[in-house]
Design a protein around this motif. Structure first.
Motif, PDB file in Angstrom:
ATOM      1  N   VAL A  15       0.822  -1.207   0.000  1.00 33.79           N
ATOM      2  CA  VAL A  15       0.000   0.000   0.000  1.00 33.79           C
ATOM      3  C   VAL A  15       0.860   1.262   0.000  1.00 33.79           C
ATOM      4  CG1 VAL A  15      -0.253   0.229   2.499  1.00 33.79           C
ATOM      5  CG2 VAL A  15      -2.116   0.934   0.996  1.00 33.79           C
ATOM      6  N   ARG A  16       2.146   1.171   0.309  1.00 35.31           N
ATOM      7  CA  ARG A  16       2.975   2.378   0.355  1.00 35.31           C
ATOM      8  C   ARG A  16       3.194   2.991  -1.023  1.00 35.31           C
ATOM      9  NH1 ARG A  16       7.550  -1.377   1.815  1.00 35.31           N
ATOM     10  NH2 ARG A  16       8.486  -1.870  -0.176  1.00 35.31           N
ATOM     11  N   TYR A  17       2.919   2.259  -2.095  1.00 35.29           N
ATOM     12  CA  TYR A  17       3.099   2.797  -3.442  1.00 35.29           C
ATOM     13  C   TYR A  17       1.930   3.669  -3.884  1.00 35.29           C
ATOM     14  CZ  TYR A  17       6.902  -0.526  -3.748  1.00 35.29           C
ATOM     15  OH  TYR A  17       8.038  -1.220  -3.519  1.00 35.29           O
ATOM     16  N   TYR A  18       0.788   3.547  -3.257  1.00 31.37           N
ATOM     17  CA  TYR A  18      -0.378   4.316  -3.678  1.00 31.37           C
ATOM     18  C   TYR A  18      -0.226   5.817  -3.434  1.00 31.37           C
ATOM     19  CZ  TYR A  18      -2.540  -0.194  -4.378  1.00 31.37           C
ATOM     20  OH  TYR A  18      -2.805  -1.456  -4.810  1.00 31.37           O
ATOM     21  N   PRO A  19       0.235   6.276  -2.271  1.00 28.43           N
ATOM     22  CA  PRO A  19       0.436   7.728  -2.119  1.00 28.43           C
ATOM     23  C   PRO A  19       1.475   8.277  -3.093  1.00 28.43           C
ATOM     24  CG  PRO A  19       0.425   6.680   0.025  1.00 28.43           C
ATOM     25  CD  PRO A  19       0.431   5.590  -0.989  1.00 28.43           C
ATOM     26  N   MET A  20       2.503   7.478  -3.397  1.00 30.41           N
ATOM     27  CA  MET A  20       3.511   7.925  -4.351  1.00 30.41           C
ATOM     28  C   MET A  20       2.888   8.079  -5.740  1.00 30.41           C
ATOM     29  SD  MET A  20       7.142   6.190  -5.311  1.00 30.41           S
ATOM     30  CE  MET A  20       7.619   6.102  -3.619  1.00 30.41           C
ATOM     31  N   TYR A  40      -0.596  16.429   1.477  1.00 29.51           N
ATOM     32  CA  TYR A  40      -1.076  15.129   1.968  1.00 29.51           C
ATOM     33  C   TYR A  40       0.007  14.067   1.800  1.00 29.51           C
ATOM     34  CZ  TYR A  40      -3.470  10.661   1.966  1.00 29.51           C
ATOM     35  OH  TYR A  40      -3.820   9.367   2.202  1.00 29.51           O
ATOM     36  N   ALA A  41       0.644  14.060   0.622  1.00 28.15           N
ATOM     37  CA  ALA A  41       1.706  13.078   0.380  1.00 28.15           C
ATOM     38  C   ALA A  41       2.869  13.292   1.339  1.00 28.15           C
ATOM     39  CB  ALA A  41       2.181  13.172  -1.068  1.00 28.15           C
ATOM     40  N   TRP A  42       3.184  14.521   1.623  1.00 28.61           N
ATOM     41  CA  TRP A  42       4.265  14.819   2.559  1.00 28.61           C
ATOM     42  C   TRP A  42       3.920  14.297   3.950  1.00 28.61           C
ATOM     43  CZ3 TRP A  42       7.306  19.901   1.932  1.00 28.61           C
ATOM     44  CH2 TRP A  42       8.404  19.912   2.766  1.00 28.61           C
ATOM     45  N   ARG A  43       2.669  14.518   4.371  1.00 26.67           N
ATOM     46  CA  ARG A  43       2.234  14.010   5.682  1.00 26.67           C
ATOM     47  C   ARG A  43       2.281  12.494   5.759  1.00 26.67           C
ATOM     48  NH1 ARG A  43      -3.396  16.043   7.326  1.00 26.67           N
ATOM     49  NH2 ARG A  43      -3.259  13.931   8.078  1.00 26.67           N
TER      50      ARG A  43
END
Length: 115
Positions: A55-60, A105-108
């Protein structure tokens, strides 16, 4: 009359296409279930295909889309800016503000931290 001729041509073309699809399949034997299963040589998969992606690839991905959308709209905007002036500047400011929310949001979420 022209519309009727077009309809006849469309029906004939559709019929010919379906006939060309059906004729070769008529003479071939149906594959067994193990031959129809994708990959794995007929074995059953251990897990669902989506479970492999973390799931860590979705915000990227969301961040990449935000930057791509920004660039896609800024190139034509440069041409319009000459004609419209300050109105175009305010519209681009609002657009960049909305995209900035996605970047914040991505930074957070810690997208910029490589681990």
């Amino acid at each position: 009359m022209e519309l009727f001729a077009l309809l006849i041509i469309l029906i004939v073309a559709l019929g010919a296409g379906l006939l060309l699809q059906w004729l070769p399949m008529r003479h071939q034997p149906r594959p067994s279930w193990s031959q129809r299963v994708p990959f794995l040589g007929g074995g059953t998969p251990d897990s669902h295909a989506w479970s492999r992606y973390h799931v860590r690839y979705y915000p990227m991905t969301l961040l990449l889309i935000a930057f791509e959308m920004e660039m896609m709209f800024m190139y034509p905007w440069a041409v319009v800016f000459v004609e419209k002036g300050m109105k175009a500047m305010m519209e681009m400011g609002m657009f960049l503000a909305i995209l900035s929310v996605g970047i914040v949001y991505a930074w957070r979420e810690g997208v910029f931290k490589w681990q």
